[in-house]
Motif scaffolding. Structure first.
Motif, mmCIF file in Angstrom:
data_model
loop_
_atom_site.group_PDB
_atom_site.id
_atom_site.type_symbol
_atom_site.label_atom_id
_atom_site.label_comp_id
_atom_site.label_asym_id
_atom_site.label_seq_id
_atom_site.Cartn_x
_atom_site.Cartn_y
_atom_site.Cartn_z
ATOM 1 N N GLY A 224 5.055 6.840 0.457
ATOM 2 C CA GLY A 224 4.283 7.022 1.659
ATOM 3 C C GLY A 224 3.401 5.834 1.915
ATOM 4 N N ALA A 225 2.288 5.959 2.148
ATOM 5 C CA ALA A 225 1.364 4.908 2.583
ATOM 6 C C ALA A 225 0.793 4.127 1.218
ATOM 7 C CB ALA A 225 0.383 5.328 3.480
ATOM 8 N N GLU A 226 0.934 4.708 0.124
ATOM 9 C CA GLU A 226 0.525 4.475 -1.241
ATOM 10 C C GLU A 226 1.677 3.544 -1.998
ATOM 11 O OE1 GLU A 226 -2.330 8.343 -2.228
ATOM 12 O OE2 GLU A 226 -0.134 7.856 -3.061
ATOM 13 N N TRP A 227 0.924 2.473 -2.649
ATOM 14 C CA TRP A 227 1.641 1.885 -3.616
ATOM 15 C C TRP A 227 1.202 2.375 -5.298
ATOM 16 C CZ3 TRP A 227 6.028 -1.088 -3.542
ATOM 17 C CH2 TRP A 227 6.524 -1.282 -2.486
ATOM 18 N N ILE A 228 1.959 2.770 -6.136
ATOM 19 C CA ILE A 228 1.557 3.291 -7.302
ATOM 20 C C ILE A 228 1.968 2.171 -8.259
ATOM 21 C CG2 ILE A 228 1.903 5.108 -9.027
ATOM 22 C CD1 ILE A 228 0.779 5.863 -6.304
ATOM 23 N N VAL A 229 0.938 1.701 -8.939
ATOM 24 C CA VAL A 229 1.201 0.596 -10.170
ATOM 25 C C VAL A 229 1.185 1.266 -11.427
ATOM 26 C CG1 VAL A 229 0.709 -1.658 -10.912
ATOM 27 C CG2 VAL A 229 0.386 -0.971 -8.493
ATOM 28 N N ARG A 230 2.114 1.575 -12.247
ATOM 29 C CA ARG A 230 1.815 1.943 -13.658
ATOM 30 C C ARG A 230 1.565 0.667 -14.473
ATOM 31 N NH1 ARG A 230 2.509 7.124 -13.279
ATOM 32 N NH2 ARG A 230 3.454 7.907 -11.625
ATOM 33 N N LYS A 231 0.535 0.901 -14.964
ATOM 34 C CA LYS A 231 -0.163 -0.463 -15.900
ATOM 35 C C LYS A 231 -0.355 -0.312 -17.233
ATOM 36 C CE LYS A 231 -4.186 -0.883 -14.019
ATOM 37 N NZ LYS A 231 -5.592 -1.619 -13.814
ATOM 38 N N SER B 118 7.533 11.107 -7.078
ATOM 39 C CA SER B 118 7.112 10.615 -6.025
ATOM 40 C C SER B 118 7.891 10.382 -4.983
ATOM 41 C CB SER B 118 5.973 9.658 -6.091
ATOM 42 O OG SER B 118 6.682 8.563 -6.662
ATOM 43 N N GLY B 119 7.725 10.400 -3.730
ATOM 44 C CA GLY B 119 8.920 9.949 -2.834
ATOM 45 C C GLY B 119 8.469 9.615 -1.464
ATOM 46 N N GLY B 120 9.399 8.842 -0.572
ATOM 47 C CA GLY B 120 9.037 8.493 0.621
ATOM 48 C C GLY B 120 9.991 8.866 1.488
ATOM 49 N N ILE B 121 9.784 9.214 2.838
ATOM 50 C CA ILE B 121 10.721 9.622 3.693
ATOM 51 C C ILE B 121 10.664 8.345 4.919
ATOM 52 C CG2 ILE B 121 10.998 11.317 5.820
ATOM 53 C CD1 ILE B 121 9.632 13.450 4.248
ATOM 54 N N ASP B 122 12.115 8.070 5.144
ATOM 55 C CA ASP B 122 12.417 7.055 6.100
ATOM 56 C C ASP B 122 12.777 7.819 7.417
ATOM 57 O OD1 ASP B 122 12.132 5.129 4.106
ATOM 58 O OD2 ASP B 122 14.186 4.850 3.728
ATOM 59 N N ALA B 123 13.255 9.012 7.310
ATOM 60 C CA ALA B 123 13.592 9.623 8.864
ATOM 61 C C ALA B 123 13.919 10.811 8.424
ATOM 62 C CB ALA B 123 14.745 8.860 9.198
ATOM 63 N N VAL B 124 13.470 11.763 9.659
ATOM 64 C CA VAL B 124 14.097 13.087 9.552
ATOM 65 C C VAL B 124 14.699 13.212 11.160
ATOM 66 C CG1 VAL B 124 13.252 15.417 9.856
ATOM 67 C CG2 VAL B 124 12.096 13.934 8.090
ATOM 68 N N ILE C 228 -2.735 2.347 -4.549
ATOM 69 C CA ILE C 228 -3.217 1.244 -3.439
ATOM 70 C C ILE C 228 -2.958 1.762 -2.295
ATOM 71 C CG2 ILE C 228 -3.061 -1.194 -2.824
ATOM 72 C CD1 ILE C 228 -2.161 -1.722 -5.561
ATOM 73 N N THR C 229 -3.869 2.168 -1.593
ATOM 74 C CA THR C 229 -3.592 3.132 -0.270
ATOM 75 C C THR C 229 -3.801 2.252 1.065
ATOM 76 O OG1 THR C 229 -3.923 5.055 -1.180
ATOM 77 C CG2 THR C 229 -3.751 5.080 1.185
ATOM 78 N N GLN C 230 -2.699 1.920 2.063
ATOM 79 C CA GLN C 230 -3.385 1.334 3.088
ATOM 80 C C GLN C 230 -3.872 2.438 4.195
ATOM 81 O OE1 GLN C 230 0.077 -0.677 5.125
ATOM 82 N NE2 GLN C 230 -1.006 -1.830 6.330
ATOM 83 N N ILE C 231 -4.906 2.256 4.499
ATOM 84 C CA ILE C 231 -5.740 2.859 5.599
ATOM 85 C C ILE C 231 -5.181 2.559 6.812
ATOM 86 C CG2 ILE C 231 -7.701 3.870 6.345
ATOM 87 C CD1 ILE C 231 -6.863 4.617 3.423
ATOM 88 N N ASP C 232 -5.076 1.155 7.208
ATOM 89 C CA ASP C 232 -4.755 0.668 8.534
ATOM 90 C C ASP C 232 -4.438 -0.986 8.237
ATOM 91 O OD1 ASP C 232 -7.229 -0.802 8.714
ATOM 92 O OD2 ASP C 232 -8.080 0.808 9.641
ATOM 93 N N ALA C 233 -4.021 -1.575 9.227
ATOM 94 C CA ALA C 233 -3.762 -3.071 9.085
ATOM 95 C C ALA C 233 -5.107 -3.812 8.349
ATOM 96 C CB ALA C 233 -3.384 -3.641 10.274
ATOM 97 N N VAL D 145 -7.898 -1.161 2.901
ATOM 98 C CA VAL D 145 -7.436 -0.410 1.739
ATOM 99 C C VAL D 145 -7.935 0.156 0.931
ATOM 100 C CG1 VAL D 145 -7.070 -2.741 0.858
ATOM 101 C CG2 VAL D 145 -5.439 -1.121 0.414
ATOM 102 N N THR D 146 -7.626 0.960 0.217
ATOM 103 C CA THR D 146 -8.290 1.433 -0.966
ATOM 104 C C THR D 146 -7.679 1.319 -2.257
ATOM 105 O OG1 THR D 146 -7.627 3.685 -0.873
ATOM 106 C CG2 THR D 146 -9.715 3.246 0.488
ATOM 107 N N VAL D 147 -8.255 1.098 -3.345
ATOM 108 C CA VAL D 147 -7.802 0.724 -4.645
ATOM 109 C C VAL D 147 -8.339 1.603 -5.684
ATOM 110 C CG1 VAL D 147 -7.379 -0.928 -6.208
ATOM 111 C CG2 VAL D 147 -7.394 -1.594 -3.914
ATOM 112 N N GLN D 148 -7.701 2.468 -6.521
ATOM 113 C CA GLN D 148 -8.345 3.320 -7.604
ATOM 114 C C GLN D 148 -7.506 3.386 -8.616
ATOM 115 O OE1 GLN D 148 -8.639 7.462 -6.481
ATOM 116 N NE2 GLN D 148 -10.609 7.650 -7.902
#
Length: 340
Positions: free
Chosen positions: A263-270, A117-123, A286-291, A294-297
């Motif tokens: 990206g917009a998700e936080w992954i928690v390995r429990k 998994s990865g996130g992009i700060d800038a292109v 944990i996915t931030q939809i807007d301010a 949030v959804t949690v699954q």
């Protein structure tokens, strides 16, 4: 290569992947990835630099698909003939497709269940034929602590196709304070609530008095059942250079987790010890939809090695703390305990 360096460089190229490509109905086995805008969605009047940015993101998406298929040939086709990987911490270096092919073969043979998994700060597109991509990646292998790295990748356009030319990987900068390390989670501070047909879930996240930890209290209320309550402490592990959490529930169960951003998700390995002594594990998304949403699954949940059905995501809305307190039988963040 140390720290699965080749796998990390692969992750460096793969942050934006089309989420719709993940199966929606079946239980997923890995966190979803965020998606670049498909070419058809780009405006015809968009400047060339914008078109090139999308094309680079498309190349990244193709890369992760090939990696997850363990398709070394497809991966090598996405490198320039002189492509080079450099680990800035160890000085290790692989140059050319032949050397990279050897590295890929070793990684896939040694770690067949590797996940990226990865996130992009800038292109940044320079001169129309070069692009620089910066970001953070996480490499996950079963029974091994996730490895998080920073990367800088250079793409070059050859014959109209964006190819990877150079990747530099390094350790993440060490935060000066625990609060600085936890700053990316500050958006969770506040009160959150969800009311479904089967349960009411309330949650409050706050800073500890010293701001060295984030503390979450949550309640799950179901009709004709005892309220389920819990508390989670989230902190920075300076030795492992990771965000970690420890959870304690009203039924006597307890657990811990390792956090990474995608990206917009936080992954928690429990991992968790249940009240009856059974052992559970899973991945929480944990996915931030807007301010304020949030959804949690929880996905890939196992109890004593037996895979459990995947529950639907829980959607939490930000509310006033007085509202959350009124809905909770206990003293009043998105409730990670809600999607257990």
């Amino acid at each position: 290569m140390s720290r699965f360096a080749v796998a990390a460089l692969c992750a460096a190229l793969v942050a934006p992947v089309v989420q719709a490509q993940q199966p929606a109905a079946s239980a997923p086995t890995k966190p979803s990835q965020t998606s670049p805008t498909p070419p058809a969605a780009a405006s015809k009047s968009a400047p060339p630099a914008a078109d090139d940015t999308v094309a680079v993101q498309q190349a990244m998406a193709a890369y992760i698909e090939a990696f997850n298929r363990h398709d070394s040939e497809a991966l090598l086709d996405l490198w320039s003939p002189t492509g080079t990987y450099v680990n800035k911490e160890t000085g290790e270096r692989s140059s050319g497709r032949e050397a990279l092919a050897t590295d890929f073969a070793k990684v896939f043979a040694a770690t067949p269940e590797i996940e990226l998994s990865g996130g992009i700060d800038a292109v940044r597109v320079i001169g129309g034929d070069t692009a620089i991509v910066d970001g953070v990646t996480t490499v996950v292998v079963p029974n091994v602590e996730p490895a998080v790295s920073a990367y800088s990748a250079i793409f070059v356009k050859q014959d109209g196709k964006w190819l990877l030319d150079t990747v530099h990987e390094s350790d993440l900068p060490t935060p000066e304070t625990p609060r600085q390390a936890l700053q990316p989670l500050e958006w969770m501070v506040g009160a959150w609530q969800d009311e479904s047909d089967t349960a009411t879930v309330s949650s409050v996240m706050r800073w500890s008095p010293s701001e060295a930890f984030l503390i979450r209290s949550y309640d799950v209320i179901r009709e004709d059942e005892e309220p389920f309550q819990g508390q989670q402490i989230i902190g920075w592990d300076p030795a492992a250079k990771q965000i970690r959490s420890w959870t304690f529930n009203s039924d006597g169960s307890f657990g811990e987790g390792v956090w990474s951003k995608n990206g917009a998700e936080w992954i928690v390995r429990k991992s968790e010890t249940l009240a009856d002594g059974r052992l559970a594990s899973g991945t929480q998304v944990i996915t931030q939809i807007d301010a304020d949403t949030v959804t949690v699954q929880t996905i890939a949940k196992e109890i004593d090695g037996v895979l459990e059905p995947t529950a639907d995501p829980v959607t939490m809305k930000r509310v006033a703390e007085t509202t959350a307190a009124a809905a909770s039988p206990a003293a009043a963040a998105p409730a990670t305990g809600a999607a257990r």
